[in-house]
Design an enzyme around this catalytic site. Sequence first.
Site, PDB file in Angstrom:
ATOM      1  N   HIS A 131     -26.439 -28.808  -1.824  1.00 34.36           N
ATOM      2  CA  HIS A 131     -26.578 -30.208  -1.380  1.00 34.36           C
ATOM      3  C   HIS A 131     -28.078 -30.556  -1.416  1.00 34.36           C
ATOM      4  O   HIS A 131     -28.719 -30.731  -0.384  1.00 34.36           O
ATOM      5  CB  HIS A 131     -25.982 -30.371   0.022  1.00 34.36           C
ATOM      6  N   GLN A 134     -29.673 -33.808   0.351  1.00 35.83           N
ATOM      7  CA  GLN A 134     -29.758 -33.685   1.809  1.00 35.83           C
ATOM      8  C   GLN A 134     -30.944 -32.803   2.204  1.00 35.83           C
ATOM      9  O   GLN A 134     -31.741 -33.157   3.077  1.00 35.83           O
ATOM     10  CB  GLN A 134     -28.457 -33.088   2.358  1.00 35.83           C
ATOM     11  N   ASP A 222     -24.588 -26.989  10.737  1.00 32.65           N
ATOM     12  CA  ASP A 222     -23.697 -27.784   9.878  1.00 32.65           C
ATOM     13  C   ASP A 222     -22.266 -27.419  10.268  1.00 32.65           C
ATOM     14  O   ASP A 222     -22.035 -26.418  10.970  1.00 32.65           O
ATOM     15  CB  ASP A 222     -23.989 -27.434   8.397  1.00 32.65           C
ATOM     16  N   CYS A 262     -26.972 -32.137   9.223  1.00 27.04           N
ATOM     17  CA  CYS A 262     -26.842 -33.065   8.094  1.00 27.04           C
ATOM     18  C   CYS A 262     -25.818 -34.167   8.361  1.00 27.04           C
ATOM     19  O   CYS A 262     -25.846 -35.200   7.689  1.00 27.04           O
ATOM     20  CB  CYS A 262     -26.495 -32.304   6.818  1.00 27.04           C
ATOM     21  N   ARG A 290     -32.434 -40.084   3.971  1.00 30.36           N
ATOM     22  CA  ARG A 290     -31.674 -39.938   2.718  1.00 30.36           C
ATOM     23  C   ARG A 290     -31.972 -41.130   1.805  1.00 30.36           C
ATOM     24  O   ARG A 290     -32.110 -40.987   0.597  1.00 30.36           O
ATOM     25  CB  ARG A 290     -30.158 -39.881   3.001  1.00 30.36           C
TER      26      ARG A 290
HETATM   27  N1   CP Z   1     -24.736 -35.582   5.037  1.00 28.49           N
HETATM   28  C1   CP Z   1     -23.963 -36.167   4.092  1.00 28.49           C
HETATM   29  O1   CP Z   1     -24.036 -35.883   2.889  1.00 28.49           O
HETATM   30  O2   CP Z   1     -23.124 -37.120   4.591  1.00 28.49           O
HETATM   31  P1   CP Z   1     -21.874 -37.758   3.839  1.00 28.49           P
HETATM   32  O3   CP Z   1     -20.894 -36.644   3.608  1.00 28.49           O
HETATM   33  O4   CP Z   1     -21.340 -38.790   4.798  1.00 28.49           O
HETATM   34  O5   CP Z   1     -22.329 -38.356   2.545  1.00 28.49           O
HETATM   35  N1  NVA Z   2     -21.256 -28.339   4.328  1.00 21.88           N
HETATM   36  C1  NVA Z   2     -20.761 -29.681   4.480  1.00 21.88           C
HETATM   37  C2  NVA Z   2     -21.873 -30.664   4.327  1.00 21.88           C
HETATM   38  C3  NVA Z   2     -21.472 -32.102   4.566  1.00 21.88           C
HETATM   39  C4  NVA Z   2     -22.591 -33.061   4.322  1.00 21.88           C
HETATM   40  C5  NVA Z   2     -19.653 -29.935   3.470  1.00 21.88           C
HETATM   41  O1  NVA Z   2     -19.775 -29.499   2.325  1.00 21.88           O
HETATM   42  O2  NVA Z   2     -18.649 -30.551   3.835  1.00 21.88           O
END
Ligand code: CP
Ligand code: NVA
Length: 309
Positions: A131, A134, A222, A262, A290
């Site tokens: 990610h 983020q 997370d 996040c 973001r």
């Molecule tokens: N943190 C993040 O990526 O949030 P969303 O899943 O809402 O986009």
């Molecule tokens: N680890 C989480 C992050 C969400 C922003 C997921 O992948 O769902």
Amino acid sequence: MKRDFLAIADCTANELREILSLGARLKRELKSGQRTPLVAGKTLAMIFEKPSLRTRVTFQVGMTQLGGYAVYLTPSDIRLGERESVADIARNLERLVDFIMARTMKHDSLTELAKAASTTPVINGLSDLLHPCQVLSDCFTVLERRGSLENQRIAFLGDGNNMANSWISAAARFGFTFALACPEGYEPEASVVAAARADGADIVVTHDPSEALSDADVAYTDVWASMGQEEEAEERKAVFAPFQLNAAALAQAKNDALVMHCLPAHRGEEVTAEVIDGPASIVFDQAENRLHVQKAILVWLNDQLLRQA
Ligand code: CP
Ligand code: NVA
């Protein structure tokens, strides 16, 4: 060759710092009421195989603020690889839009999109592996608060998931220490850890939350079950319980440690309400940043294209 933004490890430290300073400039300008149309008339296709609040809104609003336009494609609209092959979707989109952002189940779908869209930059809006948007935004938030990243110790309690993997790559580029405490069997991707260590990163992987938190400047967590792992949620609650970021855990970090997440958060699971809603928490700064950092990523990718032209 066009550039993509699929992984933090794909960029040099200088490139990442360039994006962060551009993000800071864009944030200052926006706060003073200035919206510079740096991608005027350009379009972004946003492919989502999973739900989103922040990623969707920040990319869409970001494109509008930069004078461009974003097209939202829902999971049921295009059914990546089902209704049509990933490569064909890329070959269509590269003739229609200037950038593609995708949130995919499998990281391989992103690399396939990026390969087939040979002239259009592809941005990773989250995959099972990484990610990067983020984590780069989170580095921006830490930098904003602390003035530097090098001397920081970021402790992460929870799963060795997409967030942890991107933090590990970021540690290699920015020179901070990343200490992950996870249950046995939930370690981060071994190849990501090995690449970061080969680049000289200081990465701690432990099963002891106290070890990770000791002397930490940031306490990060997370969700325990990421999107796509919903059926494992109950089993994971028991396994991850000792890794909850609660007041007792936070007390093991430095006195002025920042709390980061996040989002979305599950109060009472990976973090207590007291901690995430407490004075050390900067989770909504993270969410806002973001917008600024992703605008910088879009402008940076656009500049790379212009340089080639
Ligand atoms: N943190 C993040 O990526 O949030 P969303 O899943 O809402 O986009
Ligand atoms: N680890 C989480 C992050 C969400 C922003 C997921 O992948 O769902």
